[in-house]
Scaffold this active site. Structure first.
Site, PDB file in Angstrom:
ATOM      1  CG  PHE A 258      -1.980   1.033   1.203  1.00 29.17           C
ATOM      2  CD1 PHE A 258      -3.055   0.905   0.334  1.00 29.17           C
ATOM      3  CD2 PHE A 258      -1.921   2.136   2.031  1.00 29.17           C
ATOM      4  CE1 PHE A 258      -4.055   1.880   0.296  1.00 29.17           C
ATOM      5  CE2 PHE A 258      -2.915   3.101   2.008  1.00 29.17           C
ATOM      6  CZ  PHE A 258      -3.981   2.967   1.137  1.00 29.17           C
ATOM      7  CG  PHE A 259       2.286   3.402   2.756  1.00 26.56           C
ATOM      8  CD1 PHE A 259       1.579   4.402   2.124  1.00 26.56           C
ATOM      9  CD2 PHE A 259       1.905   3.039   4.048  1.00 26.56           C
ATOM     10  CE1 PHE A 259       0.513   5.037   2.753  1.00 26.56           C
ATOM     11  CE2 PHE A 259       0.846   3.665   4.687  1.00 26.56           C
ATOM     12  CZ  PHE A 259       0.148   4.671   4.034  1.00 26.56           C
TER      13      PHE A 259
ATOM     14  N   GLY B 218      13.741  13.751   5.425  1.00 22.56           N
ATOM     15  CA  GLY B 218      14.927  12.912   5.464  1.00 22.56           C
ATOM     16  C   GLY B 218      14.656  11.482   5.036  1.00 22.56           C
TER      17      GLY B 218
ATOM     18  CG  MET C  52      -3.657   9.010   1.534  1.00 20.99           C
ATOM     19  SD  MET C  52      -2.010   9.669   1.869  1.00 20.99           S
ATOM     20  CE  MET C  52      -1.399   8.423   3.010  1.00 20.99           C
TER      21      MET C  52
ATOM     22  CD  GLU D 225     -10.176  11.407   8.681  1.00 23.48           C
ATOM     23  OE1 GLU D 225      -9.923  12.221   9.600  1.00 23.48           O
ATOM     24  OE2 GLU D 225      -9.289  10.769   8.087  1.00 23.48           O
TER      25      GLU D 225
ATOM     26  CD  GLU E 271      -9.823   4.802   3.151  1.00 22.58           C
ATOM     27  OE1 GLU E 271      -9.440   5.540   4.086  1.00 22.58           O
ATOM     28  OE2 GLU E 271     -10.024   5.209   2.008  1.00 22.58           O
TER      29      GLU E 271
END
Length: 373
Positions: free
Chosen positions: A189-190, A297, A260, A278, A325
């Protein structure tokens, strides 16, 4: 070699090569009795009855055919055989159609050039990530991540078109970095991306060669709803696995609304949609707080934060979230003065909430005055 008839987005040479793994070398062809119409639900083509769909005939080897099958199956398309007309006469070719069939009987002609202008860059980028998973996952397991892949592609495009003003710094740019190698040890998913990069030193004395890893998410919005009449904000609370993995004894964090940005969606639209999903709240005016990297970073993501003016009576609190979700969200109404105490006392540990509260403190009196008329 298998003849394949292309009538839609895969006529884009760069997209075809990303998907099939071979250059697009084709000839003109026509599918009799049909035409390509714009889908009712979006900008992609569907075949409907017509005088003939003009397209391209390409011949592919078994490897390219398997890649094309994988890509089309993700969108629930199946390959069938159809008769097409070419300059050399009729022949049988392969074509992908919706597995469930199309219920659309009419619609305006679909335009490849219009699609390339609006969606081409995004779709090509998304296809590169999708095809990294070929041979590793089944097409049926891709449905839940395709939207996120497209959101990541949108985020990369948006960032590539943006540049900070550069009042300080910014003497070096992308041309001063050479990425010598990219690896993707995790695609879910990521995604995780490892890269070896060489970049120019500030003192001009040669360059640095480094190995780094980056966590790719997608760009997101945050919204802190504020009622200037009642002088209170709405915060949500939910379990955050980053805090849990870090050993936080209270991994349920207080946050603004967040979500997102979907592919093709403006941040302001996302902000309103996520606040409704939400917290069940319709926003009034949106006040832009900042565009920023939360942790550049090691995380490839930009956040767009807003203060959203809203009517926040007592009954707006409760539970919410998107069931599909796995979200479980509790909302809280917090008086402004208490929110300031919470910020100063360290009760706010979510960066967008801290940043948004600091903006609200700076503009609090102005927003209150405007609401009072």
């Amino acid at each position: 070699m298998t003849p394949v008839f292309l009538f839609g987005t895969l006529r884009d040479a760069a997209l075809f090569e990303a998907v099939a793994g071979q250059p697009l070398r084709a000839e003109a062809a026509t599918l009799p009795g049909e035409r390509a119409a714009r889908a009712q639900d979006g900008d992609w083509p569907v075949l409907v009855p017509g005088s003939g769909a003009h397209g391209l005939l390409v011949r592919v080897d078994d490897s390219a055919l398997a890649r094309l099958d994988f890509y089309e199956a993700i969108f629930d398309y199946v390959r069938v055989e159809v008769p097409v007309e070419t300059a050399d006469g009729p022949l049988k070719a392969q074509l992908w159609r919706p597995a469930s069939g199309s219920s659309q009987l009419d619609g305006p002609d679909w335009s490849l050039s219009d699609w390339m202008t609006e969606w081409g860059d995004l779709t090509r980028l998304a296809a590169e990530e999708i095809m990294r998973r070929f041979g590793k996952v089944a097409p049926g397991d891709m449905g839940h991540v395709v939207g996120m892949i497209r959101s990541r592609a949108q985020a990369r495009l948006d960032t590539s078109r943006w540049r900070r003003p550069g009042h300080v710094g910014a003497s070096l740019d992308l041309s001063d970095v050479v990425i010598e190698e990219r690896r993707h040890p995790y695609d879910g998913f990521f995604t995780v991306e490892e890269m070896r990069a060489r970049f120019r030193r500030f003192d001009g004395a040669g360059d640095h060669l480094v190995d780094r890893a980056v966590f790719n998410v997608a760009d997101a919005v945050t919204v802190l709803p504020y009622d200037p009449v009642r002088d209170r904000v709405l915060m949500i609370e939910q379990l955050r696995f980053g805090a849990l993995a870090h050993g936080d004894r209270s991994p349920w964090l207080l946050e603004p609304v967040a979500g997102m940005i979907d592919a093709g969606e403006a941040p302001e639209v996302s902000a309103r949609r996520e606040t409704q999903e939400e917290a069940g709240i319709d926003l009034g005016d949106l006040h832009f707080v900042a565009r920023y990297y939360p942790s550049p970073g090691g995380i490839a993501q930009v956040l767009y934060s807003y203060i959203g003016l809203a009517d926040l009576p007592d009954e707006v609190t409760g539970t919410g979230g998107h069931p599909g979700e796995g979200e479980d969200i509790l909302s809280h109404l917090v008086p402004f003065d208490l929110a300031v105490e919470m910020l100063e006392g360290g009760d706010m540990v979510n960066a967008p909430l801290v940043i948004s509260m600091q903006w609200l403190i700076a503009h609090h009196d102005r927003l209150r005055a405007a609401a009072a008329g």
